[in-house]
Design an enzyme around this catalytic site. Structure first.
Site, PDB file in Angstrom:
ATOM      1  N   GLY A 272      10.098  12.124  -5.845  1.00 23.29           N
ATOM      2  CA  GLY A 272      10.788  12.200  -7.131  1.00 23.29           C
ATOM      3  C   GLY A 272      10.887  10.841  -7.794  1.00 23.29           C
ATOM      4  O   GLY A 272      10.330   9.846  -7.304  1.00 23.29           O
TER       5      GLY A 272
ATOM      6  N   ASP B 266       9.241  15.960   0.830  1.00 18.05           N
ATOM      7  CA  ASP B 266       9.446  16.522  -0.510  1.00 18.05           C
ATOM      8  C   ASP B 266       8.742  17.880  -0.560  1.00 18.05           C
ATOM      9  O   ASP B 266       7.664  18.026   0.000  1.00 18.05           O
ATOM     10  CB  ASP B 266       8.850  15.571  -1.578  1.00 18.05           C
ATOM     11  CG  ASP B 266       9.484  15.749  -2.939  1.00 18.05           C
ATOM     12  OD1 ASP B 266       9.384  16.861  -3.484  1.00 18.05           O
ATOM     13  OD2 ASP B 266      10.076  14.791  -3.460  1.00 18.05           O
TER      14      ASP B 266
ATOM     15  N   VAL C 161      13.694  20.945   2.630  1.00 17.05           N
ATOM     16  CA  VAL C 161      14.703  20.505   3.608  1.00 17.05           C
ATOM     17  C   VAL C 161      15.836  21.517   3.817  1.00 17.05           C
ATOM     18  O   VAL C 161      16.726  21.273   4.630  1.00 17.05           O
ATOM     19  CB  VAL C 161      15.305  19.115   3.275  1.00 17.05           C
ATOM     20  CG1 VAL C 161      14.245  18.041   3.356  1.00 17.05           C
ATOM     21  CG2 VAL C 161      16.017  19.105   1.927  1.00 17.05           C
TER      22      VAL C 161
ATOM     23  N   ALA D 206      22.622  10.855  -1.808  1.00 17.13           N
ATOM     24  CA  ALA D 206      22.553  10.638  -3.258  1.00 17.13           C
ATOM     25  C   ALA D 206      23.517  11.617  -3.910  1.00 17.13           C
ATOM     26  O   ALA D 206      23.240  12.806  -4.011  1.00 17.13           O
ATOM     27  CB  ALA D 206      21.132  10.894  -3.757  1.00 17.13           C
TER      28      ALA D 206
ATOM     29  N   TYR E 147      25.056  22.352  -9.776  1.00 15.62           N
ATOM     30  CA  TYR E 147      24.723  20.988  -9.337  1.00 15.62           C
ATOM     31  C   TYR E 147      25.991  20.248  -8.911  1.00 15.62           C
ATOM     32  O   TYR E 147      26.058  19.672  -7.829  1.00 15.62           O
ATOM     33  CB  TYR E 147      24.034  20.251 -10.486  1.00 15.62           C
ATOM     34  CG  TYR E 147      23.536  18.867 -10.157  1.00 15.62           C
ATOM     35  CD1 TYR E 147      22.558  18.658  -9.193  1.00 15.62           C
ATOM     36  CD2 TYR E 147      24.026  17.752 -10.845  1.00 15.62           C
ATOM     37  CE1 TYR E 147      22.072  17.380  -8.919  1.00 15.62           C
ATOM     38  CE2 TYR E 147      23.542  16.471 -10.580  1.00 15.62           C
ATOM     39  CZ  TYR E 147      22.572  16.291  -9.621  1.00 15.62           C
ATOM     40  OH  TYR E 147      22.100  15.024  -9.353  1.00 15.62           O
TER      41      TYR E 147
ATOM     42  N   LYS F  11      26.863  19.039  -5.069  1.00 16.15           N
ATOM     43  CA  LYS F  11      27.013  17.622  -4.702  1.00 16.15           C
ATOM     44  C   LYS F  11      28.419  17.349  -4.169  1.00 16.15           C
ATOM     45  O   LYS F  11      28.601  16.513  -3.273  1.00 16.15           O
ATOM     46  CB  LYS F  11      26.709  16.729  -5.913  1.00 16.15           C
ATOM     47  CG  LYS F  11      25.226  16.699  -6.296  1.00 16.15           C
ATOM     48  CD  LYS F  11      24.374  15.993  -5.237  1.00 16.15           C
ATOM     49  CE  LYS F  11      22.946  15.791  -5.703  1.00 16.15           C
ATOM     50  NZ  LYS F  11      22.073  15.188  -4.677  1.00 16.15           N
TER      51      LYS F  11
ATOM     52  N   THR G 130      20.304   7.197 -14.882  1.00 17.66           N
ATOM     53  CA  THR G 130      19.347   6.134 -14.561  1.00 17.66           C
ATOM     54  C   THR G 130      18.009   6.483 -15.198  1.00 17.66           C
ATOM     55  O   THR G 130      17.671   7.656 -15.306  1.00 17.66           O
ATOM     56  CB  THR G 130      19.224   6.008 -13.026  1.00 17.66           C
ATOM     57  OG1 THR G 130      20.513   5.666 -12.500  1.00 17.66           O
ATOM     58  CG2 THR G 130      18.233   4.937 -12.615  1.00 17.66           C
TER      59      THR G 130
END
Ligand code: UDP
Length: 321
Positions: free
Chosen positions: A13, A34, A60, A117, A148, A152, A178
């Site tokens: 990614g 990935d 994963v 992350a 999401y 997280k 970012t």
């Protein structure tokens, strides 16, 4: 002496591939995992054939087998842009929950240092501004972004449980917006969308009235922050991002100016639960890691625009998920 070995999930990614480069440059052996759902093998093809780089195409959320020693694991696998996780809600929930469980299991088996992350999305549509790590957030669990945000938040909780219950060495980085080379042109976020629109002289689509704010961090700064966090002793979350906050209207105008485009700004409907403000409080990163961003937004945007220009010359049609 044998090289240290690091596993990077989501390694094909945007951020993952920059981390692969960083740790190879630091003299480690990198094992990149990935499933290429939102990752792109073009981001890592320059590493293929090296004896200090291995690529495993694997999801994963299923059992992960990595032969041999592992010293560090960075868990970066996940769809990460709002339109990606709206299109992939179940995969997003699964990789944050089941995937994080599998990767933590691998870390425990190998006694590796684990870094998660995480994201500024754990703060949701924040009532506190700027956001410091001790703010618990304001998330709508059943809204479209909840897939999401909650994945997280669960991943953070699971990481702390492995730390407290199993004594695993863990780190949590809360990544704020970012940008930089290797961002997917079609990932749907404001910054890449605006650059593509400006380079193609199309109207820039600002959602809502454009007064909502974000703070944009250049990828090189982000990678340096993550690197410093990994080698620190900080188990609790650390914000990494650039505190310079701007409105989305300002971002659109800057991109039109820097690309020299003839594009104009048009407004479209604001998505549900779109955060009104977002700015990291980076006091902790400064004091604990001695880190702060060095790239101005202008410098970062110029580098990113050059990259987008080159990609568009090769592939003028942008792929969206
Ligand atoms: N946005 C926009 N135009 C676009 C894509 C996004 O105006 O084509 C807005 C979006 O509604 C949000 C801000 O830009 O207010 C940043 O969105 P982005 O998707 O980049 O990521 P977010 O920070 O919301 O996760």
């Amino acid at each position: 002496m044998a090289k240290e070995r690091i596993v990077i999930t989501g390694g094909a990614g945007f951020l993952g591939s920059h981390l692969c480069d960083k740790f190879i440059n630091e003299g480690m052996e990198v094992i990149c995992i990935d499933n290429l759902l939102t990752g792109n093998s073009a981001n890592i093809e320059h590493l293929f054939g090296r004896d200090d780089f291995m690529f495993l195409q694997h999801d994963v959320t299923n059992y992960i087998h990595v032969p041999g020693r592992v010293d560090y694991i960075l868990h970066f696998a996940s769809p990460a842009s709002p339109i990606d996780y709206l299109k992939l809600p179940i995969q997003t929930l699964k990789v944050g929950s089941l995937g994080t469980h599998k990767v933590l299991g691998l870390a425990k088996e190998k006694n590796a240092v684990f870094l998660l992350a995480s994201t500024s999305e754990v703060y949701g549509d924040p009532e506190i501004h700027p956001q410091a790590e001790d703010y618990w957030g304001s998330v709508n669990p059943i809204g479209p972004r909840g897939v999401y945000d909650e994945a997280k938040r669960f991943a953070e909780a699971l990481t702390m449980a492995y730390h407290r219950y199993h004594g695993l060495e863990t780190r949590i980085v809360r990544i704020f917006n970012t940008f930089g080379p290797r961002m997917r042109l079609g990932d749907g976020r404001a910054l890449p969308t605006f650059i593509v629109q400006a380079l193609q002289n199309e109207n820039l689509t600002v959602f809502g009235d454009g007064t909502q704010t974000r703070s944009f961090c250049f990828v090189e700064d982000q990678i340096e922050g993550i690197f410093k966090l990994l080698f620190s002793a900080e188990n609790e979350p650390v914000n990494i991002g650039n505190p310079e906050e701007i409105s989305i209207n300002t971002l659109a105008r800057e991109i039109i100016e820097l690309t020299g485009s003839k594009s104009r700004i048009v407004h479209k409907e604001l998505p549900v639960d779109d955060p009104k403000v977002r700015q990291p409080d980076i006091t902790k990163a400064k004091t604990v890691l001695g880190w702060e961003p060095k790239f101005s937004r202008e410098k970062g945007l110029r580098i990113t625009i050059d990259y987008f220009r080159k990609v568009l010359q090769k592939h003028p049609t942008v792929n969206y998920l």
